[in-house]
Scaffold this motif. Structure first.
Motif, PDB file in Angstrom:
ATOM      1  N   ASP A 157       1.278  -1.347   0.197  1.00  0.00           N
ATOM      2  CA  ASP A 157      -0.102   0.287   0.210  1.00  0.00           C
ATOM      3  C   ASP A 157       0.863   1.328   0.061  1.00  0.00           C
ATOM      4  O   ASP A 157       0.113   2.207  -0.412  1.00  0.00           O
ATOM      5  N   TYR A 167       0.439   4.432  -2.752  1.00  0.00           N
ATOM      6  CA  TYR A 167       0.162   5.498  -2.068  1.00  0.00           C
ATOM      7  C   TYR A 167       1.502   6.752  -3.475  1.00  0.00           C
ATOM      8  O   TYR A 167       1.279   7.041  -3.954  1.00  0.00           O
ATOM      9  N   MET A 174      -6.527  10.087  -2.400  1.00  0.00           N
ATOM     10  CA  MET A 174      -6.822   9.236  -1.158  1.00  0.00           C
ATOM     11  C   MET A 174      -6.425  10.241   0.235  1.00  0.00           C
ATOM     12  O   MET A 174      -6.630   9.363   0.901  1.00  0.00           O
TER      13      MET A 174
END
Length: 108
Positions: free
Chosen positions: A53, A57, A92
């Motif tokens: 992740d 990101y 995000m």
């Protein structure tokens, strides 16, 4: 002086290529040898590169998504009493008030 944002990866919504600006951007990034991918919706970019992740990101922060905004509703710009038309979506961070908007647009 700040260096302009140069994406490492660009996703295009296919209908964005029906517009002159979409074609111009695609040609520009092809000449720059930037990786180009396609997505069905600028709000649903999937399969970002990376094994974790954190890696995805970091890559997302250097990715540009070119699509067609379907609504132009006004959003409140809290804590101020002003309104803003959101030009960018899909960050995000999901922050309601973004301090980056002076360099990257509203809610980058």
């Amino acid at each position: 002086m700040n260096k302009p944002f140069t994406p490492q990866l660009v996703y295009f919504e296919p209908k964005a290529l029906e517009y002159p600006l979409g074609q111009e951007l695609k040609e520009k990034f092809e000449k720059m040898d930037v990786e180009i991918r396609y997505t069905t919706s600028h709000n649903q970019v999937r399969n970002l590169p990376g094994d974790t992740d954190f890696q995805r990101y970091r890559i997302a922060k250097s990715t540009l998504v070119v699509g067609i905004r379907k609504t132009l509703k006004f959003d409140t710009s809290k804590p101020s009493a002003e309104y803003a038309i959101p030009f960018a979506t899909g960050c995000m961070g999901h922050c309601h008030y973004c301090y980056l908007q002076t360099t990257m647009g509203s809610k980058p």
